[in-house]
Design a protein around this motif. Structure first.
Motif, PDB file in Angstrom:
ATOM      1  N   LEU A  29      39.698  42.155  34.970  1.00 17.28           N
ATOM      2  CA  LEU A  29      41.126  41.903  34.762  1.00 17.28           C
ATOM      3  C   LEU A  29      41.976  42.928  35.507  1.00 17.28           C
ATOM      4  N   ARG A  30      41.560  44.198  35.488  1.00 19.14           N
ATOM      5  CA  ARG A  30      42.307  45.233  36.218  1.00 19.14           C
ATOM      6  C   ARG A  30      42.299  44.942  37.721  1.00 19.14           C
ATOM      7  N   ILE A  32      42.028  41.979  39.189  1.00 20.13           N
ATOM      8  CA  ILE A  32      42.903  40.826  39.427  1.00 20.13           C
ATOM      9  C   ILE A  32      44.368  41.254  39.385  1.00 20.13           C
ATOM     10  N   VAL A  33      44.745  42.003  38.361  1.00 11.90           N
ATOM     11  CA  VAL A  33      46.136  42.446  38.214  1.00 11.90           C
ATOM     12  C   VAL A  33      46.537  43.348  39.386  1.00 11.90           C
ATOM     13  N   GLY A  34      45.636  44.218  39.818  1.00 13.64           N
ATOM     14  CA  GLY A  34      45.919  45.068  40.975  1.00 13.64           C
ATOM     15  C   GLY A  34      46.190  44.253  42.224  1.00 13.64           C
ATOM     16  N   ASN A  35      45.373  43.215  42.432  1.00  9.21           N
ATOM     17  CA  ASN A  35      45.584  42.335  43.593  1.00  9.21           C
ATOM     18  C   ASN A  35      46.899  41.577  43.471  1.00  9.21           C
ATOM     19  N   MET A  36      47.239  41.147  42.263  1.00  8.83           N
ATOM     20  CA  MET A  36      48.516  40.453  42.057  1.00  8.83           C
ATOM     21  C   MET A  36      49.684  41.388  42.363  1.00  8.83           C
ATOM     22  N   LYS A  37      49.570  42.622  41.912  1.00 14.16           N
ATOM     23  CA  LYS A  37      50.635  43.595  42.156  1.00 14.16           C
ATOM     24  C   LYS A  37      50.817  43.841  43.658  1.00 14.16           C
ATOM     25  N   ARG A  38      49.700  44.013  44.358  1.00 16.50           N
ATOM     26  CA  ARG A  38      49.788  44.235  45.818  1.00 16.50           C
ATOM     27  C   ARG A  38      50.442  43.048  46.512  1.00 16.50           C
ATOM     28  N   TRP A  57      48.701  34.364  45.118  1.00 23.03           N
ATOM     29  CA  TRP A  57      49.099  34.888  43.816  1.00 23.03           C
ATOM     30  C   TRP A  57      48.755  33.895  42.705  1.00 23.03           C
ATOM     31  N   LEU A  58      49.020  32.614  42.944  1.00 22.38           N
ATOM     32  CA  LEU A  58      48.708  31.595  41.945  1.00 22.38           C
ATOM     33  C   LEU A  58      47.202  31.495  41.702  1.00 22.38           C
ATOM     34  N   ASN A  59      46.405  31.673  42.735  1.00 20.39           N
ATOM     35  CA  ASN A  59      44.959  31.682  42.585  1.00 20.39           C
ATOM     36  C   ASN A  59      44.517  32.851  41.699  1.00 20.39           C
ATOM     37  N   LEU A  60      45.097  34.018  41.937  1.00 21.94           N
ATOM     38  CA  LEU A  60      44.780  35.182  41.101  1.00 21.94           C
ATOM     39  C   LEU A  60      45.247  34.966  39.663  1.00 21.94           C
ATOM     40  N   ASP A  61      46.403  34.348  39.487  1.00 20.49           N
ATOM     41  CA  ASP A  61      46.907  34.050  38.147  1.00 20.49           C
ATOM     42  C   ASP A  61      45.937  33.125  37.415  1.00 20.49           C
ATOM     43  N   ARG A  62      45.415  32.131  38.123  1.00 19.82           N
ATOM     44  CA  ARG A  62      44.432  31.217  37.528  1.00 19.82           C
ATOM     45  C   ARG A  62      43.186  31.990  37.119  1.00 19.82           C
ATOM     46  N   GLN A  63      42.702  32.879  37.996  1.00 19.08           N
ATOM     47  CA  GLN A  63      41.525  33.690  37.682  1.00 19.08           C
ATOM     48  C   GLN A  63      41.770  34.544  36.438  1.00 19.08           C
ATOM     49  N   HIS A  65      43.802  34.007  33.920  1.00 16.24           N
ATOM     50  CA  HIS A  65      43.778  33.189  32.711  1.00 16.24           C
ATOM     51  C   HIS A  65      42.366  32.700  32.396  1.00 16.24           C
ATOM     52  N   GLU A  66      41.573  32.412  33.398  1.00 19.46           N
ATOM     53  CA  GLU A  66      40.193  32.000  33.157  1.00 19.46           C
ATOM     54  C   GLU A  66      39.407  33.111  32.471  1.00 19.46           C
ATOM     55  N   VAL A  67      39.601  34.347  32.906  1.00 16.65           N
ATOM     56  CA  VAL A  67      38.902  35.475  32.280  1.00 16.65           C
ATOM     57  C   VAL A  67      39.331  35.607  30.828  1.00 16.65           C
ATOM     58  N   ILE A  68      40.623  35.554  30.586  1.00 22.04           N
ATOM     59  CA  ILE A  68      41.123  35.700  29.216  1.00 22.04           C
ATOM     60  C   ILE A  68      40.603  34.579  28.305  1.00 22.04           C
ATOM     61  N   PHE A  69      40.668  33.365  28.775  1.00 19.05           N
ATOM     62  CA  PHE A  69      40.231  32.243  27.940  1.00 19.05           C
ATOM     63  C   PHE A  69      38.717  32.223  27.766  1.00 19.05           C
ATOM     64  N   ALA A  70      37.972  32.683  28.753  1.00 22.77           N
ATOM     65  CA  ALA A  70      36.508  32.657  28.687  1.00 22.77           C
ATOM     66  C   ALA A  70      35.954  33.658  27.690  1.00 22.77           C
ATOM     67  N   PHE A  71      36.621  34.771  27.474  1.00 23.19           N
ATOM     68  CA  PHE A  71      36.044  35.845  26.692  1.00 23.19           C
ATOM     69  C   PHE A  71      36.684  36.045  25.322  1.00 23.19           C
ATOM     70  N   GLN A  72      37.422  35.088  24.873  1.00 26.34           N
ATOM     71  CA  GLN A  72      37.959  35.202  23.521  1.00 26.34           C
ATOM     72  C   GLN A  72      36.952  34.628  22.534  1.00 26.34           C
ATOM     73  N   SER A  73      37.034  35.069  21.306  1.00 28.60           N
ATOM     74  CA  SER A  73      36.168  34.507  20.278  1.00 28.60           C
ATOM     75  C   SER A  73      36.734  33.158  19.840  1.00 28.60           C
ATOM     76  N   PRO A  74      35.905  32.283  19.320  1.00 28.36           N
ATOM     77  CA  PRO A  74      36.408  30.973  18.856  1.00 28.36           C
ATOM     78  C   PRO A  74      37.388  31.155  17.705  1.00 28.36           C
ATOM     79  N   PHE A  75      38.302  30.183  17.551  1.00 26.78           N
ATOM     80  CA  PHE A  75      39.296  30.239  16.481  1.00 26.78           C
ATOM     81  C   PHE A  75      38.634  30.145  15.176  1.00 26.78           C
TER      82      PHE A  75
END
Length: 75
Positions: A29-30, A32-38, A57-63, A65-75
């Motif tokens: 995530l760091r 991806i965010v670094g690349n988005m910032k640059r 930038w949109l490709n990085l944004d998609r990545q 969100h994919e990381v965040i959604f992939a690694f959350q615990s189920p509801f």
């Protein structure tokens, strides 16, 4: 209203992801965010470059969100 709902949902998902991320996932995530910032600091010289930067930038944004959604615990 849709954006308010999206903020609530994504905020909850981000919280759950943060509670469950491993060190390598947080590092991803760091990266991806670094690349988005640059990208956001660059000034396009023409419309073609502007489109290329936006697409990147949109490709990085998609990545991100994919990381965040992939690694959350189920509801």
């Amino acid at each position: 209203e849709i954006f308010e709902m999206k903020q609530l949902i994504e905020g909850n998902v981000a919280k759950r992801a943060a509670e469950n991320l491993s060190g390598s996932q947080a590092q991803e995530l760091r990266r991806i965010v670094g690349n988005m910032k640059r990208l956001s600091e660059r000034s396009p010289e023409n419309e073609s470059e502007e489109k290329e930067l936006l697409d990147s930038w949109l490709n990085l944004d998609r990545q991100f969100h994919e990381v965040i959604f992939a690694f959350q615990s189920p509801f």
